[in-house]
Design a protein around this motif. Structure first.
Motif, short mmCIF file in Angstrom:
data_model
loop_
_atom_site.label_atom_id
_atom_site.label_comp_id
_atom_site.label_asym_id
_atom_site.label_seq_id
_atom_site.Cartn_x
_atom_site.Cartn_y
_atom_site.Cartn_z
N ILE A 83 -17.40 80.31 18.08
CA ILE A 83 -18.72 79.73 18.51
C ILE A 83 -19.88 80.16 17.42
CG2 ILE A 83 -20.22 79.19 20.38
CD1 ILE A 83 -18.20 80.64 22.32
N SER A 84 -20.30 79.28 16.90
CA SER A 84 -21.20 79.38 15.95
C SER A 84 -22.70 79.88 16.19
CB SER A 84 -21.44 78.20 14.76
OG SER A 84 -22.20 77.03 15.44
N GLU A 85 -23.36 80.31 15.38
CA GLU A 85 -24.41 81.11 16.09
C GLU A 85 -25.57 79.97 16.27
OE1 GLU A 85 -26.39 83.42 13.11
OE2 GLU A 85 -24.70 84.89 12.98
N GLU A 86 -25.21 78.71 15.62
CA GLU A 86 -26.22 77.63 16.01
C GLU A 86 -25.69 76.96 17.19
OE1 GLU A 86 -24.37 78.02 12.90
OE2 GLU A 86 -26.22 79.02 11.99
N ASN A 87 -24.73 77.07 17.82
CA ASN A 87 -23.90 76.36 18.93
C ASN A 87 -25.01 76.53 20.08
OD1 ASN A 87 -22.01 75.87 21.40
ND2 ASN A 87 -20.83 75.28 19.70
N TRP A 88 -24.89 75.29 20.67
CA TRP A 88 -25.89 75.30 22.02
C TRP A 88 -25.62 76.30 23.09
CZ3 TRP A 88 -23.27 74.75 26.61
CH2 TRP A 88 -21.72 74.36 26.44
N TYR A 89 -24.48 76.73 22.95
CA TYR A 89 -23.90 77.66 23.92
C TYR A 89 -24.91 78.97 24.09
CZ TYR A 89 -21.06 81.25 26.43
OH TYR A 89 -20.38 82.08 27.15
N TRP A 90 -25.23 79.57 22.93
CA TRP A 90 -25.93 80.82 22.99
C TRP A 90 -27.49 80.55 23.56
CZ3 TRP A 90 -22.72 84.01 22.73
CH2 TRP A 90 -21.50 84.19 21.82
N ASP A 91 -27.82 79.19 23.41
CA ASP A 91 -29.24 79.08 23.99
C ASP A 91 -29.25 78.81 25.43
OD1 ASP A 91 -31.91 78.45 23.49
OD2 ASP A 91 -31.48 76.36 23.52
N HIS A 92 -28.04 78.38 25.73
CA HIS A 92 -27.85 78.12 27.34
C HIS A 92 -27.55 79.36 28.31
CE1 HIS A 92 -28.51 73.96 25.93
NE2 HIS A 92 -28.42 73.44 26.96
N ILE A 93 -26.54 80.21 27.62
CA ILE A 93 -25.96 81.14 28.58
C ILE A 93 -26.92 82.14 29.24
CG2 ILE A 93 -25.41 82.69 26.75
CD1 ILE A 93 -23.03 81.43 29.75
N TYR A 94 -26.67 82.23 30.57
CA TYR A 94 -27.82 83.14 31.21
C TYR A 94 -27.53 84.75 31.01
CZ TYR A 94 -30.85 84.40 35.14
OH TYR A 94 -31.99 84.75 35.93
N TYR A 95 -26.31 85.04 30.84
CA TYR A 95 -25.96 86.61 30.77
C TYR A 95 -25.34 86.77 29.50
CZ TYR A 95 -26.50 86.36 35.86
OH TYR A 95 -26.80 86.26 37.03
N PRO A 96 -25.33 88.09 29.01
CA PRO A 96 -24.71 88.44 27.72
C PRO A 96 -23.08 88.05 27.85
CG PRO A 96 -26.21 90.32 28.80
CD PRO A 96 -26.07 89.27 29.69
N SER A 97 -22.90 87.23 26.79
CA SER A 97 -21.44 86.72 26.73
C SER A 97 -20.64 87.07 25.53
CB SER A 97 -21.70 85.13 26.59
OG SER A 97 -20.22 84.59 26.64
N PRO A 98 -20.00 88.33 25.58
CA PRO A 98 -19.35 88.75 24.11
C PRO A 98 -18.18 87.97 24.03
CG PRO A 98 -18.83 90.27 26.22
CD PRO A 98 -19.85 89.29 26.86
N THR A 99 -17.60 88.05 22.86
CA THR A 99 -16.39 87.34 22.35
C THR A 99 -15.46 88.13 22.19
OG1 THR A 99 -17.12 87.08 20.25
CG2 THR A 99 -17.34 85.22 21.63
N GLY A 100 -14.08 87.92 22.10
CA GLY A 100 -13.03 88.52 21.69
C GLY A 100 -12.32 89.10 23.03
N TRP A 101 -11.64 90.41 23.06
CA TRP A 101 -10.90 90.96 24.25
C TRP A 101 -11.70 90.95 25.38
CZ3 TRP A 101 -5.99 89.58 24.20
CH2 TRP A 101 -5.54 89.30 22.94
#
Length: 307
Positions: free
Chosen positions: A239-257
């Motif tokens: 998920i790129s840094e410019e993706n809409w997801y990061w601007d929308h997600i309410y809680y911290p959302s790590p990627t990976g395992w």
């Protein structure tokens, strides 16, 4: 352990007695936590995406309904499709999804409110692990005004739930949505016309009736509802840094395992092929002689005292 031969979707699958005990437990939970699943779809998607839902996770709902409009203004042939289709008098089109969602919950209120405790709205490219959904819901009371899903932070003061990841309303929330929201002209927070983003508008409605937007993360703070495909969350930097997801997600959302709960519930943008693949990996594939395996967070994460 004694192994038995069991038929699963037409396949002969060898399973252990321990696995059978898990199945019995899941069946008992499904009888106590009753969920109606309303899947928004279109006439052109019914026989492909709709069929994939019906052949996989949809069969674990207590009641499954496909909410669509008539095909080209004509009645859908339910005998041909062999699917539980509800024809809604709403135009198709992304801009009309709020109208379709309103019609869906009005239909549920009129026909099924007292028969089920919880009401899931999903898309025809959403995959739901019903056992994990019931596990989450079993800790709550359906007579409370409750609202579950992947929480976004934009537009609505208290946040709103992603439509693609699917969201769940308690019986009390559906009842209030119709009576205090849709049918109450004085409630200006609940949009009366049919245009608009359905998940955002549902967030405004839920806020206007005082429904609680539940934090659905697990005890390690990992998410359970996801608006993207699994590998977007599992593989860092997908998920790129410019993706809409990061601007929308309410809680911290790590990627990976550490992205996703052991009891994850939903993923979005799931093609029919991926839906069938996930069904196999979750419900049919069983590593030989593995009783229990510590999760990533059992070793590396700190609890935040949630479920």
């Amino acid at each position: 352990m004694i192994n038995v031969l069991q038929e699963n979707n037409g396949l002969n699958v060898e399973v252990s007695n321990n696995y059978n005990n898990v199945k019995v437990s899941a069946i008992e939970t499904s009888e106590n936590v009753k969920v109606l699943c309303a899947v928004l779809t279109t006439p052109s998607n019914l026989n492909v995406k709709g069929k994939a839902v019906m052949d996989t996770w949809g069969k674990r709902c207590n009641k499954l309904l496909f909410m669509s409009s008539p095909e080209n203004g004509t009645t859908i042939n339910k005998n041909t499709s062999n699917m539980p289709v509800v024809e809604l008098s709403v135009e198709e089109g992304h801009e009309m999804l709020w109208g379709k969602t309103k019609a869906t919950f009005t239909y549920i209120y009129d026909n099924y409110l007292d028969d089920y405790q919880w009401f899931l709205k999903a898309d025809d490219d959403t995959y739901i692990v019903m056992e994990n959904l019931r596990y989450l819901l079993s800790n709550y009371i359906f007579s409370d005004l409750l609202y579950f899903g992947c929480k976004f932070s934009k537009f609505v003061e208290n946040g709103f739930m992603s439509g693609g990841a699917g969201y769940i309303l308690s019986r009390a929330a559906v009842e209030s949505l119709i009576e205090d929201g849709f049918n109450n002209d004085e409630n200006t927070g609940c949009k009366k016309d049919n245009e608009g983003s359905e998940d955002v508008e549902m967030g405004f409605c839920m806020e206007s009736i005082g429904a609680e937007a539940i934090d659905t993360r697990d005890s390690f703070g990992r998410g359970r509802f996801f608006p993207l495909v699994p590998y977007d969350h599992l593989i860092p930097n997908r998920i790129s840094e410019e993706n809409w997801y990061w601007d929308h997600i309410y809680y911290p959302s790590p990627t990976g395992w550490n992205c996703c709960s052991d009891t994850a519930i939903s993923f979005h943008y799931i093609s029919p092929e991926l839906m069938i693949t996930m069904e196999y990996l979750i419900y049919i594939l069983k590593p030989h002689n593995i009783q229990y395996q510590k999760s990533y967070c059992d070793i590396h994460c700190k609890t935040n005292n949630k479920l």
